[in-house]
Design a protein around this motif. Structure first.
Motif, PDB file in Angstrom:
ATOM      1  N   VAL A 314      20.399 -35.999  16.975  1.00 11.58           N
ATOM      2  CA  VAL A 314      21.623 -35.735  17.740  1.00 11.58           C
ATOM      3  C   VAL A 314      22.845 -36.244  16.978  1.00 11.58           C
ATOM      4  N   ASN A 315      22.726 -37.434  16.379  1.00  8.85           N
ATOM      5  CA  ASN A 315      23.851 -37.976  15.608  1.00  8.85           C
ATOM      6  C   ASN A 315      24.194 -37.088  14.427  1.00  8.85           C
ATOM      7  N   SER A 316      23.153 -36.588  13.738  1.00  8.02           N
ATOM      8  CA  SER A 316      23.399 -35.708  12.589  1.00  8.02           C
ATOM      9  C   SER A 316      24.074 -34.420  13.029  1.00  8.02           C
ATOM     10  N   VAL A 317      23.580 -33.842  14.143  1.00 10.85           N
ATOM     11  CA  VAL A 317      24.176 -32.598  14.643  1.00 10.85           C
ATOM     12  C   VAL A 317      25.602 -32.852  15.124  1.00 10.85           C
ATOM     13  N   ALA A 318      25.815 -34.051  15.713  1.00  8.24           N
ATOM     14  CA  ALA A 318      27.171 -34.370  16.179  1.00  8.24           C
ATOM     15  C   ALA A 318      28.146 -34.448  15.009  1.00  8.24           C
ATOM     16  N   ARG A 319      27.672 -35.058  13.893  1.00  9.70           N
ATOM     17  CA  ARG A 319      28.553 -35.113  12.714  1.00  9.70           C
ATOM     18  C   ARG A 319      28.838 -33.709  12.190  1.00  9.70           C
ATOM     19  N   LEU A 320      27.795 -32.859  12.219  1.00  3.81           N
ATOM     20  CA  LEU A 320      27.995 -31.474  11.788  1.00  3.81           C
ATOM     21  C   LEU A 320      28.974 -30.767  12.717  1.00  3.81           C
ATOM     22  N   GLY A 321      28.798 -31.021  14.046  1.00  6.96           N
ATOM     23  CA  GLY A 321      29.666 -30.368  15.010  1.00  6.96           C
ATOM     24  C   GLY A 321      31.096 -30.875  14.954  1.00  6.96           C
ATOM     25  N   ALA A 322      31.264 -32.158  14.547  1.00  8.92           N
ATOM     26  CA  ALA A 322      32.614 -32.723  14.475  1.00  8.92           C
ATOM     27  C   ALA A 322      33.483 -31.969  13.487  1.00  8.92           C
ATOM     28  N   ILE A 323      32.831 -31.364  12.505  1.00  7.54           N
ATOM     29  CA  ILE A 323      33.583 -30.579  11.512  1.00  7.54           C
ATOM     30  C   ILE A 323      33.568 -29.099  11.885  1.00  7.54           C
ATOM     31  N   GLY A 324      32.355 -28.614  12.267  1.00  6.12           N
ATOM     32  CA  GLY A 324      32.190 -27.175  12.470  1.00  6.12           C
ATOM     33  C   GLY A 324      32.828 -26.651  13.733  1.00  6.12           C
ATOM     34  N   ILE A 325      32.665 -27.400  14.855  1.00  3.01           N
ATOM     35  CA  ILE A 325      33.162 -26.868  16.128  1.00  3.01           C
ATOM     36  C   ILE A 325      34.687 -26.729  16.126  1.00  3.01           C
ATOM     37  N   PRO A 326      35.451 -27.775  15.658  1.00  2.29           N
ATOM     38  CA  PRO A 326      36.909 -27.550  15.589  1.00  2.29           C
ATOM     39  C   PRO A 326      37.275 -26.355  14.699  1.00  2.29           C
ATOM     40  N   ALA A 327      36.541 -26.200  13.599  1.00  6.17           N
ATOM     41  CA  ALA A 327      36.847 -25.062  12.720  1.00  6.17           C
ATOM     42  C   ALA A 327      36.578 -23.743  13.428  1.00  6.17           C
ATOM     43  N   VAL A 328      35.448 -23.691  14.173  1.00  7.38           N
ATOM     44  CA  VAL A 328      35.132 -22.460  14.914  1.00  7.38           C
ATOM     45  C   VAL A 328      36.179 -22.202  15.987  1.00  7.38           C
ATOM     46  N   CYS A 329      36.608 -23.293  16.671  1.00  3.63           N
ATOM     47  CA  CYS A 329      37.626 -23.118  17.713  1.00  3.63           C
ATOM     48  C   CYS A 329      38.937 -22.593  17.128  1.00  3.63           C
ATOM     49  N   VAL A 330      39.335 -23.192  16.007  1.00  3.66           N
ATOM     50  CA  VAL A 330      40.563 -22.724  15.355  1.00  3.66           C
ATOM     51  C   VAL A 330      40.418 -21.271  14.944  1.00  3.66           C
ATOM     52  N   LEU A 331      39.246 -20.964  14.368  1.00  2.00           N
ATOM     53  CA  LEU A 331      39.012 -19.590  13.939  1.00  2.00           C
ATOM     54  C   LEU A 331      39.007 -18.644  15.139  1.00  2.00           C
ATOM     55  N   GLY A 332      38.415 -19.114  16.274  1.00  3.67           N
ATOM     56  CA  GLY A 332      38.397 -18.275  17.469  1.00  3.67           C
ATOM     57  C   GLY A 332      39.793 -18.024  18.005  1.00  3.67           C
ATOM     58  N   VAL A 333      40.609 -19.116  18.005  1.00  2.00           N
ATOM     59  CA  VAL A 333      41.989 -18.949  18.475  1.00  2.00           C
ATOM     60  C   VAL A 333      42.746 -17.969  17.582  1.00  2.00           C
ATOM     61  N   LEU A 334      42.550 -18.157  16.265  1.00  2.00           N
ATOM     62  CA  LEU A 334      43.220 -17.235  15.334  1.00  2.00           C
ATOM     63  C   LEU A 334      42.737 -15.806  15.536  1.00  2.00           C
ATOM     64  N   ALA A 335      41.421 -15.653  15.753  1.00  2.00           N
ATOM     65  CA  ALA A 335      40.881 -14.310  15.956  1.00  2.00           C
ATOM     66  C   ALA A 335      41.440 -13.686  17.235  1.00  2.00           C
ATOM     67  N   LEU A 336      41.464 -14.511  18.304  1.00  2.00           N
ATOM     68  CA  LEU A 336      41.997 -13.994  19.567  1.00  2.00           C
ATOM     69  C   LEU A 336      43.470 -13.640  19.430  1.00  2.00           C
ATOM     70  N   PHE A 337      44.195 -14.510  18.716  1.00  2.00           N
ATOM     71  CA  PHE A 337      45.615 -14.240  18.510  1.00  2.00           C
ATOM     72  C   PHE A 337      45.804 -12.950  17.718  1.00  2.00           C
ATOM     73  N   ALA A 338      44.998 -12.802  16.677  1.00  2.00           N
ATOM     74  CA  ALA A 338      45.116 -11.587  15.862  1.00  2.00           C
ATOM     75  C   ALA A 338      44.770 -10.347  16.670  1.00  2.00           C
ATOM     76  N   TYR A 339      43.706 -10.498  17.517  1.00  2.00           N
ATOM     77  CA  TYR A 339      43.309  -9.338  18.331  1.00  2.00           C
ATOM     78  C   TYR A 339      44.407  -8.953  19.326  1.00  2.00           C
ATOM     79  N   ARG A 340      44.935  -9.954  20.015  1.00  2.00           N
ATOM     80  CA  ARG A 340      45.973  -9.655  20.997  1.00  2.00           C
ATOM     81  C   ARG A 340      47.227  -9.092  20.339  1.00  2.00           C
TER      82      ARG A 340
END
Length: 691
Positions: A314-340
């Protein structure tokens, strides 16, 4: 028939008008493609993270098993050293009582009690020493004087088993509470032999045993692991717990589960892993590694709570998520913004010409594609996407580099092109199984996997699989890691462990031989102990130098200087630089110790003014040459040949060879010729070590 010019003149719909009418439909299609690309760009990092999480899950369990196996190995080696020390102590006590009848022992109880009492502090991890007669009575102990004559041990396990016809050579009992001192202990015992009771050879004549305090024994486990909550135990083959970390205050009930442990014992397996809940009384499930203590029906066990392994994941996945999830969220926001933004642009520019709408959509698509490729292209692992037909649809540069293909060369090819020929037949079935249940997993768990490069060479891989759903259909997303370096490291670790085990066994054999010969003969126990200790110290100095050189060898000059250091100023050393093999270094250390000890007791170093000259010279090369080694004493007492050869002479011959010993009036001299091919480091494999 009429011309386009006429059409325009009559106001009929021409090509431009037709193009304008189709523009909204084409704009809608472009927006749909953009939406699919944006979704794919968001899902790809999630798929990569899911695949990496699956790999981390398997790696967490694999690393836990390796760590526990190493801890169990270390605990088994620690226990073996302790048991071998106890076995030697039992032989020493039996020798002290040799020739004495039970009545003699009772008559001399005070004197013998004091001897055993002095011996106890010299033997690691023991609580006391006791001697029982053949009827189960207590003859002698190291901690109680006088012993009560009404105490009997016929109900003890060691007395029952050792009095049987087919008694073991050394017996390790279950844990008991002492009858005389109420201490918690288990015993290491052997039959008493060579008494003065006049019984025929082979007749049961009582027991000699040492009592071991379980919690003191288990204290030695503390330095074997860095994980505070790991449990380490010593368990007999029948499930009796002899010692354990955490400690206990009363004898523990034997383990009865799991069946995996007892089937391993019945099958004669020396090591393995299983899951169980009976090792500690907290009901927690643990991952357990066991290792047999060589030569004894006892197993060293290391265990870790399953929750600890899961928490590590869980700790290893959390460290992975600490980097990946914000990046995915930013990418999702950018994608949604681009789509709209693209959707709004379509509504606002519906009345504009088709070229303007196409340019806006193309710009948005290029931006999304750039973001997608930035993630996909720079992944540190090889990544490919495969459709339901088994055709490769996407590859990244790392995968093409791993398999030796040019950019885009694999697109449209069957994925079996990357699978070695011997595995291709069953690969479609594996793909179908994943398509039926597309949950993230490690492909081929428990099996060795290999990839096939373009040049036909193979390399070991780890593969994490996950499913990637898009509007174009579902893809199997594979993350491929080249584990060649890891495999090489594992092999090096295995070789190192085997070498360490071999060196330890060899060292035990040498110590055992020295103990047997040193404690046998006409010497008193104190003299034998002093001689044995000196030889062990010489062997230890050689071992320390060899350890510092990573067992590549050590200099003959260093060996000579170390053994003769107490006599600096009275010893002359001359000889060329020569690196000795590990076995030769041990032999020279023991031989020089014997020569120096003899000279200090009886020879030139026993009187003021006496000197010793040590010299050697080499002739020929490392394969055909010889080393001539000479020890010369001068200025000591008059020398005469001994009436009989002692262990020192035998040890000298066993280590360096018979050579030539001259008992001249002016001093003893010893000269021997040794082939360089047998003693020089690197000249050849040490035959004694490889036996």
């Amino acid at each position: 028939m009429h011309s386009k010019t006429e059409d325009r003149a009559k106001g009929s719909p021409g090509p431009a008008a037709s193009s304008g009418d189709a523009s909204p439909a084409r704009a809608h299609d472009r927006l749909a493609r953009l939406r699919a690309l944006l979704i794919f760009a968001v899902l790809l990092p999630l798929g990569l993270m899911a695949g990496e999480a699956a790999l981390v899950w398997n790696r967490a369990w694999s690393e836990a098993e390796k760590e526990l196996s190493r801890t169990a190995d270390a605990a088994a080696e620690y226990s073996l050293r302790a048991f071998e020390t106890h076995r030697i102590a039992l032989a020493q006590v039996n020798q002290v009582l040799g020739g004495l009848s039970d009545d003699n022992i009772r008559t001399r109880e005070r004197d013998l009690h004091e001897q055993l009492k002095r011996l106890v502090p010299e033997i690691p991890l023991i609580q006391t020493i006791a001697v029982n007669d053949r009827h189960g009575g207590v003859l002698l102990t190291a901690n109680v004087y006088p012993v009560p004559r009404d105490v009997t041990v016929v109900d003890r396990e060691w007395w029952r088993d050792l009095s049987a016809d087919r008694a073991p050579r050394t017996h390790v009992s279950r844990v008991y509470v002492g009858k005389l001192d109420q201490f918690l202990f288990f015993s290491v015992s052997r039959r008493r032999t060579g008494s003065g009771n006049g019984l025929p050879d082979g007749t049961f004549d009582g027991v000699v045993n040492v009592s071991v305090q379980p919690n003191e024994f288990a204290a030695g486990f503390n330095h074997l692991t860095d994980v505070p909550d790991d449990a380490i135990a010593l368990i007999r083959a029948d499930g009796q717990i002899l010692a354990r970390r955490p400690a206990f205050k009363a004898p523990l009930a034997p383990i009865t589960q799991p069946a995996a442990f007892f089937s391993a014992v019945a099958g004669g397996r020396d090591r393995g892993t299983y899951r169980g809940v009976r090792l500690v009384e907290d009901g927690m499930e643990r991952l357990v590694a066991y290792r047999k203590v060589q030569g004894y029906p006892v197993y060293a066990v290391a265990a870790r709570e399953v929750d600890v392994v899961v928490a590590s994941w869980v700790n290893s996945v959390a460290r992975l998520g600490a980097i990946g999830i914000p990046a995915v969220c930013v990418l999702g926001v950018l994608a949604l913004f681009a789509y709209r933004r693209s959707r709004d642009a379509q509504a606002m520019q519906a009345s504009l010409i088709e070229m303007t709408a196409r340019r806006a959509a193309a710009d948005a698509a290029r931006a999304a594609e750039a973001r997608f490729h930035a993630i996909f292209q720079y992944s540190p692992s090889g990544v490919l996407a495969v459709d339901r037909d088994g055709r490769i649809r996407l590859t990244n540069p790392m995968l093409e580099q791993q398999f030796g293909y040019a950019s885009g060369e694999l697109i449209g090819e069957p994925v079996e092109r990357l699978v070695p020929e011997r595995f291709r037949t069953g690969h479609p079935a594996l793909r179908a199984r994943f398509a039926a249940d597309p949950t993230p997993r490690r492909m081929g768990a428990g099996r060795d996997l290999y990839g096939l490069r373009k040049d036909g060479s193979e390399f070991p891989v780890e593969i994490g699989l996950s499913s990637l759903a898009t509007e174009d259909g579902e893809y199997a997303l594979a993350i491929i890691i080249d584990i060649t370096e890891r495999r090489l490291a594992e092999r090096r670790e295995k070789l190192l462990a085997g070498e360490l085990q071999h060196r330890t066994k060899n060292l035990f054999a040498v110590v055992h031989a020295l103990a047997q010969r040193s404690l046998r003969g006409e010497q008193t126990l104190d003299e034998a102990r002093e001689a044995f200790a000196g030889r062990i110290e010489a062997l230890a100095r050689a071992e320390q130098r060899l350890t510092n050189s990573a067992w590549k060898g050590t200099s003959l000059n260093e060996v000579v200087a170390a053994e003769l250091e107490p006599f600096v100023g009275r010893v002359k050393i001359e000889g060329a630089e020569l690196m000795l093999s590990p076995q030769a270094a041990q032999n020279f250390a023991l031989a020089l110790h014997e020569l120096a000890t003899n000279a200090a007791k009886y020879g030139a170093l026993s009187v003021p003014g006496g000197t010793v000259s040590v010299a050697w010279a080499m002739g020929g090369d490392a394969h055909r040459g010889e080393l001539r080694f000479r020890w010369q004493e001068r200025g000591g007492p008059s020398v005469a040949p001994p009436a009989r050869s002692g262990f020192g002479t035998a040890l000298l011959k066993a280590t360096l060879g018979a050579g030539h010993i001259e008992y001249a009036a002016q001093g003893l001299s010893y000269e021997v010729d040794l082939p360089l091919a047998e003693i020089a480091a690197g000249a050849k494999e040490d035959s004694a070590d490889r036996a």
